[in-house]
Design a protein around this motif. Structure first.
Motif, PDB file in Angstrom:
ATOM      1  N   VAL A   1      21.990 -32.940  64.068  1.00 34.06           N
ATOM      2  CA  VAL A   1      21.070 -33.965  63.734  1.00 34.06           C
ATOM      3  C   VAL A   1      21.503 -35.265  64.296  1.00 34.06           C
ATOM      4  CG1 VAL A   1      20.393 -35.526  61.520  1.00 34.06           C
ATOM      5  CG2 VAL A   1      20.864 -32.936  61.314  1.00 34.06           C
ATOM      6  N   ASP A   2      20.475 -36.024  64.414  1.00 34.42           N
ATOM      7  CA  ASP A   2      20.585 -37.365  65.301  1.00 34.42           C
ATOM      8  C   ASP A   2      20.176 -38.417  64.269  1.00 34.42           C
ATOM      9  OD1 ASP A   2      19.402 -39.463  66.950  1.00 34.42           O
ATOM     10  OD2 ASP A   2      19.772 -38.448  68.645  1.00 34.42           O
ATOM     11  N   PRO A   3      21.126 -39.567  64.466  1.00 31.76           N
ATOM     12  CA  PRO A   3      20.911 -40.791  63.697  1.00 31.76           C
ATOM     13  C   PRO A   3      19.930 -41.389  64.316  1.00 31.76           C
ATOM     14  CG  PRO A   3      22.961 -40.847  64.489  1.00 31.76           C
ATOM     15  CD  PRO A   3      22.470 -39.755  64.851  1.00 31.76           C
ATOM     16  N   THR A   4      18.622 -41.763  64.360  1.00 31.53           N
ATOM     17  CA  THR A   4      17.634 -42.271  65.325  1.00 31.53           C
ATOM     18  C   THR A   4      17.450 -43.640  64.645  1.00 31.53           C
ATOM     19  OG1 THR A   4      15.717 -42.111  66.431  1.00 31.53           O
ATOM     20  CG2 THR A   4      15.659 -41.688  64.206  1.00 31.53           C
ATOM     21  N   LEU A   5      16.787 -44.416  65.800  1.00 31.08           N
ATOM     22  CA  LEU A   5      16.492 -45.996  65.727  1.00 31.08           C
ATOM     23  C   LEU A   5      17.938 -46.610  65.721  1.00 31.08           C
ATOM     24  CD1 LEU A   5      13.618 -46.175  63.050  1.00 31.08           C
ATOM     25  CD2 LEU A   5      13.536 -45.756  65.734  1.00 31.08           C
ATOM     26  N   TRP A   6      17.842 -48.178  65.522  1.00 32.40           N
ATOM     27  CA  TRP A   6      19.281 -48.696  65.529  1.00 32.40           C
ATOM     28  C   TRP A   6      19.308 -49.833  64.464  1.00 32.40           C
ATOM     29  CZ3 TRP A   6      23.432 -47.685  67.425  1.00 32.40           C
ATOM     30  CH2 TRP A   6      24.304 -48.724  67.685  1.00 32.40           C
ATOM     31  N   TRP A   7      20.421 -49.819  64.025  1.00 33.59           N
ATOM     32  CA  TRP A   7      20.635 -50.873  62.937  1.00 33.59           C
ATOM     33  C   TRP A   7      21.369 -52.216  63.481  1.00 33.59           C
ATOM     34  CZ3 TRP A   7      21.052 -45.700  62.690  1.00 33.59           C
ATOM     35  CH2 TRP A   7      20.589 -45.081  61.667  1.00 33.59           C
ATOM     36  N   ASP A   8      20.801 -53.374  63.026  1.00 32.23           N
ATOM     37  CA  ASP A   8      21.323 -54.665  63.208  1.00 32.23           C
ATOM     38  C   ASP A   8      22.925 -54.684  63.174  1.00 32.23           C
ATOM     39  OD1 ASP A   8      18.785 -55.345  64.033  1.00 32.23           O
ATOM     40  OD2 ASP A   8      18.378 -56.209  62.063  1.00 32.23           O
ATOM     41  N   HIS A   9      23.536 -55.564  63.646  1.00 34.35           N
ATOM     42  CA  HIS A   9      24.837 -55.637  63.553  1.00 34.35           C
ATOM     43  C   HIS A   9      25.484 -55.855  62.090  1.00 34.35           C
ATOM     44  CE1 HIS A   9      26.831 -55.472  67.388  1.00 34.35           C
ATOM     45  NE2 HIS A   9      25.830 -56.163  68.013  1.00 34.35           N
ATOM     46  N   ASP A  10      24.545 -56.578  61.452  1.00 37.04           N
ATOM     47  CA  ASP A  10      24.937 -56.957  59.953  1.00 37.04           C
ATOM     48  C   ASP A  10      24.621 -55.654  58.953  1.00 37.04           C
ATOM     49  OD1 ASP A  10      22.117 -57.406  60.157  1.00 37.04           O
ATOM     50  OD2 ASP A  10      22.042 -58.713  58.891  1.00 37.04           O
ATOM     51  N   GLU A  11      23.994 -54.539  59.759  1.00 39.94           N
ATOM     52  CA  GLU A  11      23.756 -53.221  59.014  1.00 39.94           C
ATOM     53  C   GLU A  11      24.517 -52.224  59.619  1.00 39.94           C
ATOM     54  OE1 GLU A  11      19.473 -53.286  59.313  1.00 39.94           O
ATOM     55  OE2 GLU A  11      19.346 -54.460  57.628  1.00 39.94           O
TER      56      GLU A  11
ATOM     57  N   ALA B   1      27.192 -46.294  60.186  1.00 40.55           N
ATOM     58  CA  ALA B   1      28.414 -45.661  59.880  1.00 40.55           C
ATOM     59  C   ALA B   1      28.151 -44.524  58.655  1.00 40.55           C
ATOM     60  CB  ALA B   1      29.628 -46.617  59.404  1.00 40.55           C
ATOM     61  N   ASN B   2      27.316 -45.005  57.727  1.00 41.22           N
ATOM     62  CA  ASN B   2      27.180 -44.087  56.732  1.00 41.22           C
ATOM     63  C   ASN B   2      26.211 -42.666  57.170  1.00 41.22           C
ATOM     64  OD1 ASN B   2      28.625 -45.767  54.858  1.00 41.22           O
ATOM     65  ND2 ASN B   2      26.502 -46.831  54.003  1.00 41.22           N
ATOM     66  N   ALA B   3      25.119 -43.360  58.063  1.00 37.02           N
ATOM     67  CA  ALA B   3      24.519 -42.320  58.695  1.00 37.02           C
ATOM     68  C   ALA B   3      25.305 -41.301  59.252  1.00 37.02           C
ATOM     69  CB  ALA B   3      23.388 -42.985  59.516  1.00 37.02           C
ATOM     70  N   CYS B   4      26.164 -41.743  59.815  1.00 34.99           N
ATOM     71  CA  CYS B   4      27.082 -40.818  60.773  1.00 34.99           C
ATOM     72  C   CYS B   4      27.967 -39.862  60.075  1.00 34.99           C
ATOM     73  CB  CYS B   4      28.007 -41.537  61.810  1.00 34.99           C
ATOM     74  SG  CYS B   4      27.042 -42.579  63.201  1.00 34.99           S
TER      75      CYS B   4
ATOM     76  N   VAL C   1      28.045 -35.781  59.729  1.00 35.62           N
ATOM     77  CA  VAL C   1      29.061 -34.973  60.133  1.00 35.62           C
ATOM     78  C   VAL C   1      29.609 -34.274  59.134  1.00 35.62           C
ATOM     79  CG1 VAL C   1      29.643 -36.380  62.193  1.00 35.62           C
ATOM     80  CG2 VAL C   1      30.806 -36.915  60.098  1.00 35.62           C
ATOM     81  N   ASP C   2      29.424 -34.718  57.734  1.00 39.05           N
ATOM     82  CA  ASP C   2      29.795 -33.968  56.597  1.00 39.05           C
ATOM     83  C   ASP C   2      29.083 -32.839  56.179  1.00 39.05           C
ATOM     84  OD1 ASP C   2      31.925 -35.889  56.165  1.00 39.05           O
ATOM     85  OD2 ASP C   2      30.942 -36.830  54.566  1.00 39.05           O
ATOM     86  N   ARG C   3      27.762 -32.850  56.714  1.00 34.97           N
ATOM     87  CA  ARG C   3      26.736 -31.868  56.348  1.00 34.97           C
ATOM     88  C   ARG C   3      26.463 -30.887  57.228  1.00 34.97           C
ATOM     89  NH1 ARG C   3      25.650 -36.327  53.236  1.00 34.97           N
ATOM     90  NH2 ARG C   3      25.024 -36.012  51.256  1.00 34.97           N
ATOM     91  N   PHE C   4      26.717 -31.092  58.577  1.00 37.94           N
ATOM     92  CA  PHE C   4      26.255 -30.490  59.591  1.00 37.94           C
ATOM     93  C   PHE C   4      27.371 -30.122  60.640  1.00 37.94           C
ATOM     94  CE2 PHE C   4      22.635 -32.918  58.072  1.00 37.94           C
ATOM     95  CZ  PHE C   4      21.803 -31.994  57.614  1.00 37.94           C
ATOM     96  N   GLY C   5      26.971 -29.050  61.464  1.00 36.97           N
ATOM     97  CA  GLY C   5      27.882 -28.657  62.604  1.00 36.97           C
ATOM     98  C   GLY C   5      28.131 -29.653  63.489  1.00 36.97           C
ATOM     99  N   ASP C   6      27.250 -30.710  63.748  1.00 33.67           N
ATOM    100  CA  ASP C   6      27.458 -31.487  65.125  1.00 33.67           C
ATOM    101  C   ASP C   6      26.523 -32.755  64.854  1.00 33.67           C
ATOM    102  OD1 ASP C   6      28.338 -32.594  67.335  1.00 33.67           O
ATOM    103  OD2 ASP C   6      27.943 -30.919  68.577  1.00 33.67           O
ATOM    104  N   MET C   7      26.448 -33.763  65.591  1.00 30.72           N
ATOM    105  CA  MET C   7      25.533 -35.125  65.825  1.00 30.72           C
ATOM    106  C   MET C   7      25.405 -35.244  66.915  1.00 30.72           C
ATOM    107  SD  MET C   7      26.521 -38.785  64.133  1.00 30.72           S
ATOM    108  CE  MET C   7      27.234 -39.526  65.509  1.00 30.72           C
TER     109      MET C   7
END
Length: 276
Positions: A167-177, A182-185, A189-195
């Motif tokens: 699974v891919d964490p798409t788009l981009w989070w601002d520096h203050d987010e 990190a939560n998305a990553c 990785v907690d749920r799937f075989g790879d990122m």
């Protein structure tokens, strides 16, 4: 692979939807050709804002895409990232949603994962889409009949076991987010075989449609030029796309959760964990 200079030749009796699909592909090819001519050349890079860059290639490619659209549909609304294009998809009437270079950060770093994306929309719903990724040698398209990679039908895969999924964490989070990034990553990785993180949403979404990824997630509101074309491809390839609540995604939804279908509940759970 199909050469990016090739454009479809239409018979005289085509329907409006078929014409829009052909123009979508032709405009994306034309814009991608302009962008590709500038790829890995010495060009100035401008900052539009924090974590956002633009080049003259973006502007030149967008002008070319619009010119190709205007040749056939001069009165339609154009929604696009650069210059004076509209920024919202109208709920009524015909519109075109374009991103001349999706993945500009990759483009300026001379990484091949970028593409030119165009979608034709009627009353807020896409009817055709194309993403041309010339540096990868791929042309992704979708119409009312299906979805295609380099002219061949493409389908999402049927992976149903999370540990086999990527699974891919798409788009981009601002520096203050960045805690959300990190939560998305972590959720992935907690749920799937790879990122994977390819860094270009309009390349990631067709990759899900073609079966190369099982899903992609964000809790952010996606800009239409970053999302509409690829979402249509996934749906036409048999996949599922929802918002953060699990409802059908549309161009103004909060969050974007796309999957192959069998893994959608797990992909949605990962997306919902971003803000927990």
């Amino acid at each position: 692979m199909s050469d990016i200079d090739e454009s479809p030749v239409l018979p005289p009796d085509v329907s409006d939807a078929e014409k829009r699909a052909a123009v979508t592909e032709a405009a994306a090819r034309a814009g991608a050709r302009v962008a590709n001519d500038a790829f890995r050349t010495d060009m100035p890079v401008e900052e539009k804002g924090a974590d956002d860059v633009v080049t003259e290639a973006d502007r030149a490619a967008q002008r070319t895409v619009i010119e190709r659209i205007r040749e056939s549909f001069p009165e339609d609304t154009v929604v696009g990232e650069e210059e004076d294009a509209h920024k919202r998809v109208p709920d009524e009437g015909a519109a075109w949603v374009i991103d001349p270079i999706d993945g500009t950060h990759n483009f300026v770093r001379e990484i091949r994962f970028w593409g030119t994306a165009v979608a034709a929309v009627i009353d807020g719903e896409p009817v055709a889409a194309a993403t041309v990724a010339p540096a990868l040698g791929d042309v992704y398209t979708a119409d009312l009949d299906g979805a295609y990679r380099n002219g061949e039908p493409m389908r999402v895969n049927d992976v149903a076991e999370p540990r086999r999924g990527a699974v891919d964490p798409t788009l981009w989070w601002d520096h203050d987010e960045r805690d959300e990034y990190a939560n998305a990553c972590e959720a992935i990785v907690d749920r799937f075989g790879d990122m994977r993180r390819l860094g270009a949403a309009q390349v990631v979404l067709p990759t899900v449609a073609a079966g190369g990824l099982e899903g992609t997630i964000t809790n952010l509101r996606a800009n239409p030029w970053d999302s509409v074309a690829g979402v249509f491809m996934i749906r036409q390839a048999g996949g599922t796309v929802t918002d953060l609540e699990g409802d059908r995604w549309r161009h103004d939804s909060v969050g974007l959760v796309a999957s192959n279908g069998p893994l959608h509940d797990e992909v949605l759970a990962a997306a919902q964990a971003i803000e927990e």
